[in-house]
Write a protein that holds these residues in place. Sequence first.
Motif, PDB file in Angstrom:
ATOM      1  N   ALA A  16     -20.376  -4.572   1.453  1.00 23.05           N
ATOM      2  CA  ALA A  16     -19.772  -3.711   2.471  1.00 23.05           C
ATOM      3  C   ALA A  16     -18.305  -4.065   2.659  1.00 23.05           C
ATOM      4  CB  ALA A  16     -20.532  -3.822   3.776  1.00 23.05           C
ATOM      5  N   LEU A  17     -18.023  -5.369   2.670  1.00 16.25           N
ATOM      6  CA  LEU A  17     -16.640  -5.821   2.808  1.00 16.25           C
ATOM      7  C   LEU A  17     -15.805  -5.327   1.610  1.00 16.25           C
ATOM      8  CD1 LEU A  17     -14.638  -7.491   4.481  1.00 16.25           C
ATOM      9  CD2 LEU A  17     -15.299  -9.467   3.129  1.00 16.25           C
ATOM     10  N   GLY A  18     -16.332  -5.374   0.390  1.00 21.33           N
ATOM     11  CA  GLY A  18     -15.654  -4.877  -0.804  1.00 21.33           C
ATOM     12  C   GLY A  18     -15.413  -3.378  -0.727  1.00 21.33           C
ATOM     13  N   VAL A  19     -16.459  -2.640  -0.229  1.00 24.20           N
ATOM     14  CA  VAL A  19     -16.303  -1.191  -0.080  1.00 24.20           C
ATOM     15  C   VAL A  19     -15.237  -0.879   0.950  1.00 24.20           C
ATOM     16  CG1 VAL A  19     -17.475   0.891   0.718  1.00 24.20           C
ATOM     17  CG2 VAL A  19     -18.610  -0.615  -0.895  1.00 24.20           C
ATOM     18  N   LEU A  20     -15.257  -1.598   2.081  1.00 22.63           N
ATOM     19  CA  LEU A  20     -14.251  -1.378   3.133  1.00 22.63           C
ATOM     20  C   LEU A  20     -12.836  -1.702   2.626  1.00 22.63           C
ATOM     21  CD1 LEU A  20     -16.020  -2.648   6.369  1.00 22.63           C
ATOM     22  CD2 LEU A  20     -15.389  -0.317   5.795  1.00 22.63           C
ATOM     23  N   SER A  21     -12.729  -2.815   1.905  1.00 20.32           N
ATOM     24  CA  SER A  21     -11.397  -3.144   1.386  1.00 20.32           C
ATOM     25  C   SER A  21     -10.966  -2.103   0.345  1.00 20.32           C
ATOM     26  CB  SER A  21     -11.337  -4.551   0.814  1.00 20.32           C
ATOM     27  OG  SER A  21     -12.231  -4.685  -0.263  1.00 20.32           O
ATOM     28  N   GLY A  22     -11.886  -1.605  -0.464  1.00 24.40           N
ATOM     29  CA  GLY A  22     -11.577  -0.537  -1.413  1.00 24.40           C
ATOM     30  C   GLY A  22     -11.153   0.729  -0.703  1.00 24.40           C
ATOM     31  N   LEU A  23     -11.875   1.084   0.376  1.00 28.02           N
ATOM     32  CA  LEU A  23     -11.478   2.255   1.166  1.00 28.02           C
ATOM     33  C   LEU A  23     -10.121   2.036   1.836  1.00 28.02           C
ATOM     34  CD1 LEU A  23     -14.878   3.302   2.803  1.00 28.02           C
ATOM     35  CD2 LEU A  23     -13.598   4.521   1.041  1.00 28.02           C
ATOM     36  N   GLY A  24      -9.863   0.802   2.295  1.00 22.90           N
ATOM     37  CA  GLY A  24      -8.557   0.470   2.900  1.00 22.90           C
ATOM     38  C   GLY A  24      -7.435   0.661   1.890  1.00 22.90           C
ATOM     39  N   VAL A  25      -7.676   0.190   0.667  1.00 28.50           N
ATOM     40  CA  VAL A  25      -6.675   0.365  -0.403  1.00 28.50           C
ATOM     41  C   VAL A  25      -6.488   1.856  -0.671  1.00 28.50           C
ATOM     42  CG1 VAL A  25      -6.320   0.049  -2.878  1.00 28.50           C
ATOM     43  CG2 VAL A  25      -7.001  -1.888  -1.483  1.00 28.50           C
ATOM     44  N   ALA A  26      -7.611   2.574  -0.733  1.00 28.65           N
ATOM     45  CA  ALA A  26      -7.534   4.006  -1.026  1.00 28.65           C
ATOM     46  C   ALA A  26      -6.808   4.764   0.073  1.00 28.65           C
ATOM     47  CB  ALA A  26      -8.940   4.570  -1.219  1.00 28.65           C
ATOM     48  N   PHE A  27      -7.052   4.383   1.348  1.00 24.79           N
ATOM     49  CA  PHE A  27      -6.433   5.119   2.466  1.00 24.79           C
ATOM     50  C   PHE A  27      -5.011   4.684   2.780  1.00 24.79           C
ATOM     51  CE2 PHE A  27     -10.924   6.069   3.846  1.00 24.79           C
ATOM     52  CZ  PHE A  27     -10.825   7.429   3.695  1.00 24.79           C
ATOM     53  N   PHE A  28      -4.718   3.416   2.579  1.00 24.19           N
ATOM     54  CA  PHE A  28      -3.402   2.919   2.997  1.00 24.19           C
ATOM     55  C   PHE A  28      -2.435   2.679   1.839  1.00 24.19           C
ATOM     56  CE2 PHE A  28      -6.305   1.572   6.414  1.00 24.19           C
ATOM     57  CZ  PHE A  28      -5.744   2.294   7.447  1.00 24.19           C
ATOM     58  N   LEU A  29      -2.898   2.067   0.796  1.00 24.73           N
ATOM     59  CA  LEU A  29      -1.985   1.698  -0.283  1.00 24.73           C
ATOM     60  C   LEU A  29      -1.778   2.815  -1.304  1.00 24.73           C
ATOM     61  CD1 LEU A  29      -3.030  -2.004  -0.940  1.00 24.73           C
ATOM     62  CD2 LEU A  29      -1.131  -1.154   0.426  1.00 24.73           C
ATOM     63  N   LEU A  30      -2.828   3.569  -1.626  1.00 21.15           N
ATOM     64  CA  LEU A  30      -2.674   4.635  -2.618  1.00 21.15           C
ATOM     65  C   LEU A  30      -1.725   5.739  -2.166  1.00 21.15           C
ATOM     66  CD1 LEU A  30      -6.179   4.994  -4.265  1.00 21.15           C
ATOM     67  CD2 LEU A  30      -4.112   4.026  -5.234  1.00 21.15           C
ATOM     68  N   PRO A  31      -1.807   6.217  -0.905  1.00 21.85           N
ATOM     69  CA  PRO A  31      -0.813   7.230  -0.499  1.00 21.85           C
ATOM     70  C   PRO A  31       0.619   6.701  -0.569  1.00 21.85           C
ATOM     71  CG  PRO A  31      -2.630   7.241   1.047  1.00 21.85           C
ATOM     72  CD  PRO A  31      -2.832   6.061   0.118  1.00 21.85           C
ATOM     73  N   ASP A  32       0.805   5.444  -0.193  1.00 22.77           N
ATOM     74  CA  ASP A  32       2.134   4.848  -0.245  1.00 22.77           C
ATOM     75  C   ASP A  32       2.599   4.757  -1.696  1.00 22.77           C
ATOM     76  OD1 ASP A  32       4.420   3.630   0.950  1.00 22.77           O
ATOM     77  OD2 ASP A  32       3.687   1.692   0.197  1.00 22.77           O
ATOM     78  N   ALA A  33       1.720   4.343  -2.586  1.00 25.17           N
ATOM     79  CA  ALA A  33       2.065   4.262  -4.003  1.00 25.17           C
ATOM     80  C   ALA A  33       2.340   5.656  -4.557  1.00 25.17           C
ATOM     81  CB  ALA A  33       0.938   3.587  -4.777  1.00 25.17           C
ATOM     82  N   SER A  34       1.541   6.627  -4.133  1.00 22.76           N
ATOM     83  CA  SER A  34       1.749   8.002  -4.573  1.00 22.76           C
ATOM     84  C   SER A  34       3.094   8.526  -4.081  1.00 22.76           C
ATOM     85  CB  SER A  34       0.604   8.876  -4.057  1.00 22.76           C
ATOM     86  OG  SER A  34       0.836  10.217  -4.369  1.00 22.76           O
ATOM     87  N   GLN A  35       3.413   8.195  -2.835  1.00 26.73           N
ATOM     88  CA  GLN A  35       4.694   8.630  -2.266  1.00 26.73           C
ATOM     89  C   GLN A  35       5.856   7.957  -2.993  1.00 26.73           C
ATOM     90  OE1 GLN A  35       5.152   7.694   1.901  1.00 26.73           O
ATOM     91  NE2 GLN A  35       6.645   9.320   2.200  1.00 26.73           N
ATOM     92  N   GLN A  36       5.714   6.674  -3.296  1.00 28.36           N
ATOM     93  CA  GLN A  36       6.753   5.974  -4.032  1.00 28.36           C
ATOM     94  C   GLN A  36       6.934   6.566  -5.426  1.00 28.36           C
ATOM     95  OE1 GLN A  36       5.828   1.807  -4.062  1.00 28.36           O
ATOM     96  NE2 GLN A  36       6.423   1.496  -1.928  1.00 28.36           N
ATOM     97  N   LEU A  37       5.821   6.901  -6.070  1.00 24.41           N
ATOM     98  CA  LEU A  37       5.886   7.524  -7.390  1.00 24.41           C
ATOM     99  C   LEU A  37       6.599   8.875  -7.314  1.00 24.41           C
ATOM    100  CD1 LEU A  37       5.135   7.504 -10.383  1.00 24.41           C
ATOM    101  CD2 LEU A  37       2.968   8.595  -9.753  1.00 24.41           C
ATOM    102  N   ALA A  38       6.261   9.661  -6.279  1.00 28.46           N
ATOM    103  CA  ALA A  38       6.914  10.961  -6.102  1.00 28.46           C
ATOM    104  C   ALA A  38       8.414  10.779  -5.868  1.00 28.46           C
ATOM    105  CB  ALA A  38       6.275  11.733  -4.953  1.00 28.46           C
ATOM    106  N   GLN A  39       8.800   9.777  -5.073  1.00 29.85           N
ATOM    107  CA  GLN A  39      10.215   9.513  -4.813  1.00 29.85           C
ATOM    108  C   GLN A  39      10.929   9.087  -6.094  1.00 29.85           C
ATOM    109  OE1 GLN A  39      10.156   6.611  -1.668  1.00 29.85           O
ATOM    110  NE2 GLN A  39       9.982   8.140  -0.037  1.00 29.85           N
ATOM    111  N   LYS A  40      10.250   8.249  -6.887  1.00 34.90           N
ATOM    112  CA  LYS A  40      10.856   7.802  -8.144  1.00 34.90           C
ATOM    113  C   LYS A  40      11.030   8.976  -9.105  1.00 34.90           C
ATOM    114  CE  LYS A  40       9.332   3.000  -8.067  1.00 34.90           C
ATOM    115  NZ  LYS A  40       8.497   1.970  -8.707  1.00 34.90           N
ATOM    116  N   LEU A  41      10.033   9.857  -9.180  1.00 32.81           N
ATOM    117  CA  LEU A  41      10.144  11.036 -10.048  1.00 32.81           C
ATOM    118  C   LEU A  41      11.262  11.965  -9.576  1.00 32.81           C
ATOM    119  CD1 LEU A  41       6.371  11.854 -10.721  1.00 32.81           C
ATOM    120  CD2 LEU A  41       8.045  10.899 -12.332  1.00 32.81           C
TER     121      LEU A  41
END
Length: 193
Positions: A16-41
């Motif tokens: 459960a802790l792994g799933v929560l941390s995976g969801l945390g990465v998906a909700f918090f870090l992936l949008p930021d990474a996606s936004q950074q990628l969009a800014q770089k492009l």
Amino acid sequence: MKSSLHTSRLRLALGALGVLSGLGVAFFLLPDASQQLAQKLKAKREAELGRNQQIQQLKELQQLADRIRRGQETMTDLESHLPKGSAGELQWKLSKTLHALAQKHGLRLQSVKYGLPSREGARGTDLEAVEVEFVALGVYANHKSFMLALEGSGLPFAVRDGRLEESPEGARLDIVLRAFRKASGPEREEGEA
């Protein structure tokens, strides 16, 4: 059995802790990474656009520099072919050419007038202009061939003003030419003093 239940609970909690941390990465870090990628492009596209604009500006500046260089070469060549004699000698050549061409093309010259030599351009230049004003009477077709022959005569002049009118004597051509010459050293010093 208690031990296996305890191990199962521990594994469930860790899962459960792994799933929560995976969801945390998906909700918090992936949008930021996606936004950074969009800014770089976006920055890359803007940089490419800016580079392409600079390349185009560089091409235009190179073309302008080439035109200026060709213009300077043309001016140098033109100046090297300008007559270097006195203004009187230039007027004599013009008069002789005008009268010979008028006679050859069946025109009658009237009132050929020469102006005084004047400096052209900035102070210190050795280019001098002499205005020649004349009236030629005759048939229109003769005027055309006369002007074409005058243009091809090799004399250093430009047409400043021209007017073709009908008159009782036939077609009347009023022309003002500016003939150019290179002033010699002593005359230039006298004119600048």
